[in-house]
Each structure stands twice: as structure tokens, then as C-alpha cells.
Design a protein around this motif. Structure first.
Motif, PDB file in Angstrom:
ATOM      1  N   CYS A  67       0.819  -1.201   0.000  1.00 30.84           N
ATOM      2  CA  CYS A  67       0.000   0.000   0.000  1.00 30.84           C
ATOM      3  C   CYS A  67       0.865   1.269   0.000  1.00 30.84           C
ATOM      4  N   GLY A  68       0.214   2.409  -0.083  1.00 32.83           N
ATOM      5  CA  GLY A  68       0.944   3.674  -0.231  1.00 32.83           C
ATOM      6  C   GLY A  68       1.626   4.166   1.030  1.00 32.83           C
ATOM      7  N   THR A  69       1.295   3.590   2.182  1.00 29.97           N
ATOM      8  CA  THR A  69       1.913   4.002   3.448  1.00 29.97           C
ATOM      9  C   THR A  69       2.630   2.802   4.041  1.00 29.97           C
ATOM     10  N   VAL A  70       3.953   2.848   4.044  1.00 27.83           N
ATOM     11  CA  VAL A  70       4.721   1.687   4.500  1.00 27.83           C
ATOM     12  C   VAL A  70       5.777   2.078   5.530  1.00 27.83           C
ATOM     13  N   PHE A  71       6.082   1.113   6.386  1.00 29.06           N
ATOM     14  CA  PHE A  71       7.191   1.250   7.322  1.00 29.06           C
ATOM     15  C   PHE A  71       8.372   0.491   6.743  1.00 29.06           C
ATOM     16  N   SER A  72       9.442   1.196   6.486  1.00 33.43           N
ATOM     17  CA  SER A  72      10.656   0.592   5.942  1.00 33.43           C
ATOM     18  C   SER A  72      11.573   0.263   7.121  1.00 33.43           C
ATOM     19  N   GLY A  73      11.699  -1.035   7.414  1.00 33.91           N
ATOM     20  CA  GLY A  73      12.472  -1.457   8.579  1.00 33.91           C
ATOM     21  C   GLY A  73      13.963  -1.207   8.417  1.00 33.91           C
ATOM     22  N   GLN A  74      14.751  -1.647   9.399  1.00 36.08           N
ATOM     23  CA  GLN A  74      16.193  -1.462   9.316  1.00 36.08           C
ATOM     24  C   GLN A  74      16.762  -2.380   8.239  1.00 36.08           C
ATOM     25  N   PHE A  75      17.195  -1.788   7.146  1.00 39.29           N
ATOM     26  CA  PHE A  75      17.778  -2.560   6.049  1.00 39.29           C
ATOM     27  C   PHE A  75      19.279  -2.711   6.249  1.00 39.29           C
ATOM     28  N   THR A  76      19.785  -3.865   5.815  1.00 40.39           N
ATOM     29  CA  THR A  76      21.236  -4.085   5.819  1.00 40.39           C
ATOM     30  C   THR A  76      21.725  -4.356   4.406  1.00 40.39           C
ATOM     31  N   ARG A  77      20.831  -4.188   3.446  1.00 40.00           N
ATOM     32  CA  ARG A  77      21.213  -4.369   2.045  1.00 40.00           C
ATOM     33  C   ARG A  77      20.429  -3.357   1.213  1.00 40.00           C
ATOM     34  N   SER A  78      20.881  -3.150  -0.007  1.00 40.05           N
ATOM     35  CA  SER A  78      20.192  -2.198  -0.875  1.00 40.05           C
ATOM     36  C   SER A  78      18.901  -2.801  -1.415  1.00 40.05           C
ATOM     37  N   TYR A 207      25.654  -3.440  13.160  1.00 37.89           N
ATOM     38  CA  TYR A 207      25.440  -1.992  13.203  1.00 37.89           C
ATOM     39  C   TYR A 207      26.776  -1.259  13.056  1.00 37.89           C
ATOM     40  N   ALA A 208      27.800  -1.758  13.747  1.00 39.44           N
ATOM     41  CA  ALA A 208      29.130  -1.156  13.633  1.00 39.44           C
ATOM     42  C   ALA A 208      29.648  -1.253  12.196  1.00 39.44           C
ATOM     43  N   ARG A 209      29.420  -2.397  11.566  1.00 38.46           N
ATOM     44  CA  ARG A 209      29.853  -2.574  10.173  1.00 38.46           C
ATOM     45  C   ARG A 209      29.120  -1.599   9.247  1.00 38.46           C
ATOM     46  N   MET A 210      27.810  -1.402   9.508  1.00 38.93           N
ATOM     47  CA  MET A 210      27.059  -0.482   8.675  1.00 38.93           C
ATOM     48  C   MET A 210      27.560   0.955   8.844  1.00 38.93           C
ATOM     49  N   GLN A 211      27.867   1.349  10.068  1.00 41.15           N
ATOM     50  CA  GLN A 211      28.381   2.708  10.294  1.00 41.15           C
ATOM     51  C   GLN A 211      29.731   2.895   9.604  1.00 41.15           C
ATOM     52  N   ARG A 212      30.514   1.836   9.564  1.00 44.11           N
ATOM     53  CA  ARG A 212      31.807   1.918   8.873  1.00 44.11           C
ATOM     54  C   ARG A 212      31.590   2.046   7.363  1.00 44.11           C
ATOM     55  N   PHE A 213      30.591   1.312   6.832  1.00 41.39           N
ATOM     56  CA  PHE A 213      30.202   1.442   5.426  1.00 41.39           C
ATOM     57  C   PHE A 213      29.755   2.879   5.132  1.00 41.39           C
ATOM     58  N   ARG A 214      28.967   3.466   6.048  1.00 40.87           N
ATOM     59  CA  ARG A 214      28.501   4.838   5.842  1.00 40.87           C
ATOM     60  C   ARG A 214      29.665   5.831   5.848  1.00 40.87           C
ATOM     61  N   MET A 215      30.714   5.548   6.603  1.00 39.27           N
ATOM     62  CA  MET A 215      31.907   6.405   6.592  1.00 39.27           C
ATOM     63  C   MET A 215      32.563   6.384   5.211  1.00 39.27           C
ATOM     64  N   VAL A 216      32.558   5.217   4.571  1.00 43.05           N
ATOM     65  CA  VAL A 216      33.122   5.095   3.216  1.00 43.05           C
ATOM     66  C   VAL A 216      32.278   5.903   2.233  1.00 43.05           C
ATOM     67  N   PHE A 250      26.726  -4.360   1.606  1.00 40.93           N
ATOM     68  CA  PHE A 250      25.698  -3.399   1.991  1.00 40.93           C
ATOM     69  C   PHE A 250      25.073  -2.700   0.787  1.00 40.93           C
ATOM     70  N   ALA A 251      25.884  -2.365  -0.214  1.00 36.28           N
ATOM     71  CA  ALA A 251      25.412  -1.524  -1.322  1.00 36.28           C
ATOM     72  C   ALA A 251      24.995  -2.303  -2.559  1.00 36.28           C
ATOM     73  N   GLY A 252      25.390  -3.579  -2.650  1.00 36.10           N
ATOM     74  CA  GLY A 252      25.056  -4.352  -3.847  1.00 36.10           C
ATOM     75  C   GLY A 252      25.890  -3.962  -5.053  1.00 36.10           C
ATOM     76  N   MET A 253      26.960  -3.222  -4.838  1.00 40.18           N
ATOM     77  CA  MET A 253      27.825  -2.776  -5.938  1.00 40.18           C
ATOM     78  C   MET A 253      29.197  -2.442  -5.359  1.00 40.18           C
ATOM     79  N   THR A 254      30.197  -2.344  -6.246  1.00 40.02           N
ATOM     80  CA  THR A 254      31.545  -2.026  -5.781  1.00 40.02           C
ATOM     81  C   THR A 254      31.651  -0.530  -5.488  1.00 40.02           C
ATOM     82  N   PRO A 255      32.634  -0.119  -4.692  1.00 42.04           N
ATOM     83  CA  PRO A 255      32.825   1.313  -4.439  1.00 42.04           C
ATOM     84  C   PRO A 255      33.041   2.104  -5.732  1.00 42.04           C
ATOM     85  N   GLY A 256      33.783   1.513  -6.683  1.00 38.89           N
ATOM     86  CA  GLY A 256      34.043   2.202  -7.954  1.00 38.89           C
ATOM     87  C   GLY A 256      32.780   2.405  -8.766  1.00 38.89           C
ATOM     88  N   ALA A 257      31.917   1.375  -8.808  1.00 40.71           N
ATOM     89  CA  ALA A 257      30.654   1.477  -9.538  1.00 40.71           C
ATOM     90  C   ALA A 257      29.753   2.524  -8.891  1.00 40.71           C
TER      91      ALA A 257
END
Length: 274
Positions: A67-78, A207-216, A250-257
């Protein structure tokens, strides 16, 4: 033309919500966009269509409709969205563990998926979308949304051990420190792990791994040529291959892509269609 309006809600909502946002854009041609995961959960209300379409980020690209109103939970992948339906959307960016003040469900049960918000919040969620559709101005829509959230706010804060761990990991996302955080909490490792997963949606190590990914991601978006080995060092990875593996997980793609395709919004990456 594009209009993106954001507000940070007044206390006490501010302890649970990072931002409310309202997005309007002219209809464009069909385009799939990959959405990168980040800490926190989101409420998404589509004011263009009463439908949300999400695609699996794999070769099948299966379409999941809700439906048009959704709750997007904590994702760990794209995951992948259809940009055509995203032309009039309003949303809530909850802080990690913040949605617990509005919903009774465990966050680890809602992770990596979109759930009909009506199922979680009852009939008032359906009525909220109908009311928002009647409001022509972004500021007024955001005020209406904030008022609704205030009426739902339970005041329940994350467990002190979870709050302390989140604060520590946001400042320095190093996996080896989690043992120290558990020790500081005074809880058993098992109890700490359960609480963190229930309230945040994932374990403290991930969670720590995700924060490190976000730093990249942050380091790769400042416009300069990227020295990946230096980024790996700065962000606490063993080496460049370790960084590349984690980024792809996490991103489903390489950093270069990612660097080659990213546009103005760091979390939205256009995919080539056809």
C-alpha cells in the motif's frame, strides 16, 4: 522543478526522529534507483499513488507491491525503487531504535522489508494519508504529520544500554569495541544482544559494520579522486579488498561502480534499465 522540504521536530519527538521530509518532483521517465541502507527506519507515505513498489536488488528484479503508506524497517542491504511513483512523498526518518516510541513491534521482526503501516499503527494511519492528500502546502503537511506523530508518541526511550552503545558506535564504529560496550552495560552478552536487536533491528556488530560502510560513502562523495587504500585505513578496514567486500555486501555494488553512478543524492543510485 523539485521541492524538498525538511524539518527536525520539536522535543520530545526529536529524541526518536531525525527528520520529517516532504518531496515533490515533476514526473519523469521510468527509472529504477538503488537505495543504499543506512542506520534507522523510515515511514514513507506516497501521496501520488496509493501503492509502494519495491524491487529485489538481484537479476530477477522481482516487484513487491504494497500500500501507499509503508514502514521501511532497518535494512542491511540495498533495494530498488521505481522513481516514477516517487513524485509526491512525505516521510519520517526515525533514529536507530526511535520507532519503538511509536510501534509495539520488535524491530528485528520488521528488518529488511516494507510493511503496510496500517497493519502496525491501525486505522489512524489510513486516515492520516487521506488528510495529507487534502493539504496543498508542504509546511502544512509536515505540521499535520508532526501532530499525528505527537499523538502516537509513547515516550518509550531505548534501553539505557542500547542508547549508550549507539552513542559509542556512532562516534567510533569499531567492531572490537562491542565487548567493552557490553561490559559497560552491566548486562550479560546475551541480554545485551537481544535488547539491541529488538530495539535497533540488527545486532551491534552488524550496526558497527554499517556505520563503517557509511563512513566510506561519506568519504567517497566529496568530489575529489578517491584513494581507496587511504579510505580503508581511515575507516578501520584491514585492507582495500576488505573494504570492497563490505561495501558490496551493503550496497550491492563495488565502491568504484557507486562512484561512477552516484548523483546528487548519496543514497539514490540510478540503475541502467534495459
Amino acid at each position: 522543478a523539485m521541492a524538498f522540504t525538511t524539518i527536525v521536530p520539536a522535543p520530545p519527538l526529536r529524541q526518536s526522529i531525525a527528520m520529517l521530509w516532504d518531496w515533490r518532483v515533476e514526473p519523469g521517465s521510468f527509472r529504477l534507483e538503488r537505495i543504499l541502507p543506512q542506520p534507522g527506519t523510515t515511514l514513507i507515505i506516497n501521496l501520488h499513488e496509493d501503492e509502494t513498489r519495491v524491487y529485489s536488488d538481484d537479476a530477477q528484479c522481482r516487484c513487491e507491491r504494497s500500500c501507499g503508506t509503508v514502514f521501511s524497517g532497518q535494512f542491511t542491504r540495498s533495494f530498488v525503487i521505481d522513481s516514477v511513483e516517487q513524485i509526491a512523498v512525505i516521510g519520517v526518518a526515525f533514529r536507530p531504535a526511535g520507532a519503538c516510541a511509536f510501534l509495539r513491534e520488535r524491530m528485528d521482526v520488521l528488518g529488511n522489508r516494507h510493511t503496510a503501516f496500517d497493519d502496525l499503527a491501525g486505522p489512524s494511519a489510513r486516515a492520516l494519508r487521506e488528510r495529507l492528500l487534502q493539504v496543498p502546502a508542504a509546511d502544512a503537511r509536515l505540521a499535520l504529520l508532526e501532530g499525528w506523530l505527537r499523538s502516537r508518541f509513547s515516550g518509550i526511550a531505548p534501553h539505557p544500554a542500547v542508547a549508550l552503545a549507539l552513542h559509542g558506535l556512532d562516534r567510533l564504529p569499531q567492531v572490537p569495541r562491542i565487548g567493552d560496550l557490553v561490559a559497560a552495560s552491566g548486562l550479560s552478552a546475551r541480554r545485551f544482544g537481544t535488547l539491541f536487536r529488538e530495539q535497533v533491528g540488527i545486532g551491534a556488530k552488524r550496526y558497527a559494520r554499517m556505520q563503517r560502510f557509511r563512513m566510506v560513502v561519506a568519504g567517497a562523495t566529496d568530489g575529489r579522486r578517491v584513494d581507496w587504500s587511504q579510505v580503508a585505513l581511515d575507516c578501520g578496514f584491514h585492507d582495500q579488498p576488505h573494504l570492497a567486500r563490505e561495501f558490496r555486501a551493503f550496497a550491492g555494488m563495488t565502491p568504484g561502480a557507486y562512484l561512477a553512478r552516484r548523483r546528487d543524492h548519496v543514497n539514490h543510485v540510478p540503475l541502467h534499465v534495459g
